[in-house]
Design a protein around this motif. Structure first.
Motif, mmCIF file in Angstrom:
data_model
loop_
_atom_site.group_PDB
_atom_site.id
_atom_site.type_symbol
_atom_site.label_atom_id
_atom_site.label_comp_id
_atom_site.label_asym_id
_atom_site.label_seq_id
_atom_site.Cartn_x
_atom_site.Cartn_y
_atom_site.Cartn_z
ATOM 1 N N GLN A 189 0.836 -1.209 0.000
ATOM 2 C CA GLN A 189 0.000 0.000 0.000
ATOM 3 C C GLN A 189 0.869 1.257 0.000
ATOM 4 O O GLN A 189 0.346 2.357 -0.015
ATOM 5 N N VAL A 190 2.171 1.095 0.069
ATOM 6 C CA VAL A 190 3.033 2.265 0.227
ATOM 7 C C VAL A 190 3.306 2.932 -1.117
ATOM 8 O O VAL A 190 3.573 2.269 -2.104
ATOM 9 N N VAL A 191 3.188 4.255 -1.127
ATOM 10 C CA VAL A 191 3.654 5.031 -2.279
ATOM 11 C C VAL A 191 4.929 5.705 -1.803
ATOM 12 O O VAL A 191 4.900 6.573 -0.934
ATOM 13 N N ASP A 192 6.066 5.257 -2.340
ATOM 14 C CA ASP A 192 7.349 5.732 -1.833
ATOM 15 C C ASP A 192 7.984 6.694 -2.828
ATOM 16 O O ASP A 192 8.529 6.282 -3.855
ATOM 17 N N LEU A 193 7.912 7.990 -2.505
ATOM 18 C CA LEU A 193 8.463 9.016 -3.393
ATOM 19 C C LEU A 193 9.717 9.663 -2.795
ATOM 20 O O LEU A 193 10.099 10.757 -3.177
ATOM 21 N N ARG A 194 10.353 8.953 -1.845
ATOM 22 C CA ARG A 194 11.547 9.541 -1.227
ATOM 23 C C ARG A 194 12.676 9.708 -2.236
ATOM 24 O O ARG A 194 13.415 10.669 -2.192
ATOM 25 N N SER A 195 12.808 8.715 -3.114
ATOM 26 C CA SER A 195 13.872 8.789 -4.118
ATOM 27 C C SER A 195 13.613 7.752 -5.202
ATOM 28 O O SER A 195 12.905 6.766 -4.956
ATOM 29 N N ASP A 196 14.224 7.946 -6.367
ATOM 30 C CA ASP A 196 14.164 6.901 -7.397
ATOM 31 C C ASP A 196 15.171 5.788 -7.108
ATOM 32 O O ASP A 196 15.204 4.775 -7.809
ATOM 33 N N THR A 197 15.960 5.932 -6.060
ATOM 34 C CA THR A 197 16.851 4.830 -5.651
ATOM 35 C C THR A 197 16.066 3.666 -5.048
ATOM 36 O O THR A 197 16.621 2.581 -4.907
ATOM 37 N N VAL A 198 14.804 3.878 -4.673
ATOM 38 C CA VAL A 198 14.025 2.793 -4.053
ATOM 39 C C VAL A 198 13.495 1.799 -5.092
ATOM 40 O O VAL A 198 12.945 0.761 -4.734
ATOM 41 N N THR A 199 13.666 2.084 -6.374
ATOM 42 C CA THR A 199 13.174 1.185 -7.422
ATOM 43 C C THR A 199 13.791 -0.208 -7.287
ATOM 44 O O THR A 199 14.977 -0.351 -7.007
ATOM 45 N N LYS A 200 12.930 -1.198 -7.514
ATOM 46 C CA LYS A 200 13.379 -2.597 -7.414
ATOM 47 C C LYS A 200 13.741 -3.110 -8.801
ATOM 48 O O LYS A 200 13.148 -2.700 -9.800
ATOM 49 N N PRO A 201 14.692 -4.046 -8.863
ATOM 50 C CA PRO A 201 15.045 -4.621 -10.173
ATOM 51 C C PRO A 201 13.858 -5.333 -10.817
ATOM 52 O O PRO A 201 13.027 -5.911 -10.117
ATOM 53 N N THR A 202 13.799 -5.270 -12.140
ATOM 54 C CA THR A 202 12.696 -5.904 -12.870
ATOM 55 C C THR A 202 12.941 -7.418 -12.952
ATOM 56 O O THR A 202 14.072 -7.881 -12.784
ATOM 57 N N PRO A 203 11.892 -8.191 -13.268
ATOM 58 C CA PRO A 203 12.080 -9.638 -13.452
ATOM 59 C C PRO A 203 13.150 -9.933 -14.512
ATOM 60 O O PRO A 203 13.950 -10.856 -14.352
ATOM 61 N N GLU A 204 13.188 -9.113 -15.576
ATOM 62 C CA GLU A 204 14.198 -9.338 -16.621
ATOM 63 C C GLU A 204 15.613 -9.137 -16.069
ATOM 64 O O GLU A 204 16.548 -9.866 -16.422
ATOM 65 N N MET A 205 15.767 -8.162 -15.177
ATOM 66 C CA MET A 205 17.083 -7.953 -14.550
ATOM 67 C C MET A 205 17.467 -9.163 -13.700
ATOM 68 O O MET A 205 18.603 -9.639 -13.751
ATOM 69 N N ARG A 206 16.499 -9.658 -12.942
ATOM 70 C CA ARG A 206 16.802 -10.806 -12.061
ATOM 71 C C ARG A 206 17.191 -12.030 -12.888
ATOM 72 O O ARG A 206 18.105 -12.769 -12.529
ATOM 73 N N ARG A 207 16.519 -12.200 -14.009
ATOM 74 C CA ARG A 207 16.873 -13.333 -14.896
ATOM 75 C C ARG A 207 18.285 -13.139 -15.450
ATOM 76 O O ARG A 207 19.096 -14.067 -15.437
ATOM 77 N N ALA A 208 18.548 -11.930 -15.918
ATOM 78 C CA ALA A 208 19.877 -11.655 -16.490
ATOM 79 C C ALA A 208 20.971 -11.859 -15.433
ATOM 80 O O ALA A 208 22.056 -12.359 -15.740
ATOM 81 N N MET A 209 20.677 -11.497 -14.204
ATOM 82 C CA MET A 209 21.662 -11.669 -13.126
ATOM 83 C C MET A 209 21.933 -13.151 -12.881
ATOM 84 O O MET A 209 23.076 -13.576 -12.736
ATOM 85 N N ALA A 210 20.843 -13.933 -12.873
ATOM 86 C CA ALA A 210 20.984 -15.368 -12.599
ATOM 87 C C ALA A 210 21.810 -16.048 -13.686
ATOM 88 O O ALA A 210 22.538 -17.005 -13.421
#
Ligand SMILES: *Cc1c(COP(=O)(O)O)cnc(C)c1O
Length: 371
Positions: free
Chosen positions: A30-51
């Motif tokens: 439920q949280v809308v977090d506008l403190r910074s764009d550093t809070v962005t989470k990696p996308t599923p495609e990023m997680r796949r590429a990392m693996a």
């Protein structure tokens, strides 16, 4: 919490972490977090590429994924070489280390990240003297740079570096017009100085100015940009410049303990960020615009719409009954996070993990709170 009235620009307000402790817990969906764009989470495609990342020992120069990221970053920015670093701070500091000597004086804007938010690393690591100039919402006037330069007198420090920041974080996401960057570069070059561009949000600046990032980067000798902000990667920044500069920056990175080994796991996410996440920053800018226009219509909120150029919105709270930290706490009760950056100003940063609906929810909550 700081109690003095701390107007924006005259000092740095320090209550963020305190506010954080006072915030009531909310379930994260439920949280809308506008403190910074550093809070962005990696996308599923990023997680796949990392693996699946192919890796090697990067201190030996043998991590193919890191090498690909460094080459791609250099190519996008029109430079000879790149260096993957842990953070934007490390990128800026290795750039200063590689382009100055002890006792040099570097010119930078008084609200800049390099001057204010890097733990005085300039002085500790490079032993340079900062000379700050006031810009307009963070953007330096080339004539002010020219006037600040010192002559070749035995009493004086040598000016060797100008640091510019675009988009400018504390300026409110403001961007350098390309011709202003060009003018500063000309002055610097004429005086034998280098220019470092702190482009933590360079791709935001490119979109906002309608200029290819390589044209912006062409006006600097070294450039840092962050993969872990609006571009959504979990970690990392890249520094680019000439090969000779990058060789020196690589030594500086090692000295700071930033030599990483199978770093391709991180670089893999950075490649996805560069390849797929740049164009969508446009949505963040549109959301910032909607947010700013909504804010401008609220009683006791003052926002300069001309200052809202990218994904950052800084506004003032001008009410008797409520100051900025007070409003932050009221928003937190509704699961909305933002930062107060002085006793009377608040910063909100839009990013991929808050959609238009979240922005409208913030405006609705503010309408209720402010009556
Ligand atoms: C975020 C940011 C940085 C780097 O921050 P890190 O947290 O060290 O990655 C540098 N410059 C500017 C302008 C920034 O906004």
């Amino acid at each position: 919490m700081s109690t003095s009235r701390n107007r924006e620009g005259t000092g740095i307000h320090t209550s963020w972490f305190e506010e954080e402790r006072l915030m009531p817990p909310t379930s994260s969906d439920q949280v809308v977090d506008l403190r910074s764009d550093t809070v962005t989470k990696p996308t599923p495609e990023m997680r796949r590429a990392m693996a699946e990342a192919e890796v090697g020992d990067d201190v030996f120069g043998e991590d193919p994924t890191v090498n690909r990221l460094e080459a791609l970053a250099a190519e996008r920015l029109g430079k000879e070489a790149g260096l993957f670093v842990v953070s934007g701070t490390m990128g800026n500091q290795v750039s200063v280390l590689a382009q100055t000597q002890r006792g040099d004086e570097i010119i930078l804007e008084e609200g800049s990240h390099v001057f204010n938010f890097e733990v005085a690393a300039l002085v500790v690591l490079s032993a340079v003297q900062p000379r700050t100039l006031r810009g307009r919402y963070g953007i330096l006037d080339p004539e002010d740079v020219r006037r600040a330069l010192r002559g070749p007198n035995i009493h004086l420090p040598r000016n060797t570096l100008v640091v510019v920041e675009s988009s400018h974080n504390r300026g409110g996401g403001t961007v350098y017009p390309p011709e202003t960057l060009r003018a500063i570069r000309c002055i610097a070059t004429a005086h034998g100085m280098a220019v470092h561009l702190d482009g933590a949000r360079l791709f935001n600046a490119g979109l906002a100015t309608g200029t290819p990032v390589r044209e912006l980067a062409a006006q600097a000798d070294s450039v840092t940009f962050c993969l872990s902000k609006g571009l959504g990667a979990p970690v990392g920044s890249v520094v680019v410049g000439t090969r000779a500069f990058i060789d020196r920056a690589r030594r500086a990175r090692k000295m700071l303990g930033g030599g990483m080994r199978q770093a391709g796991i991180l670089a893999a996410a950075g490649l996805v960020a560069l390849e797929t996440m740049v164009d969508r920053l446009r949505e963040d800018h549109e959301n910032a615009r909607v947010l700013a226009e909504g804010l401008a219509a609220l009683p006791g909120i003052v926002v300069d719409l001309a200052r809202v150029q990218t994904n950052i919105v800084i506004f003032n709270v001008e009410r008797r009954d409520l100051d900025a930290p007070g409003l932050i706490l009221k928003l937190a009760e509704q699961g909305i996070k933002a930062l107060s950056i002085s006793q009377d100003s608040i910063r909100m940063v839009t990013h991929k993990d808050v959609e238009r609906g979240g922005i409208l929810r913030v405006l609705e909550a503010l309408r209720t709170i402010l009556g």
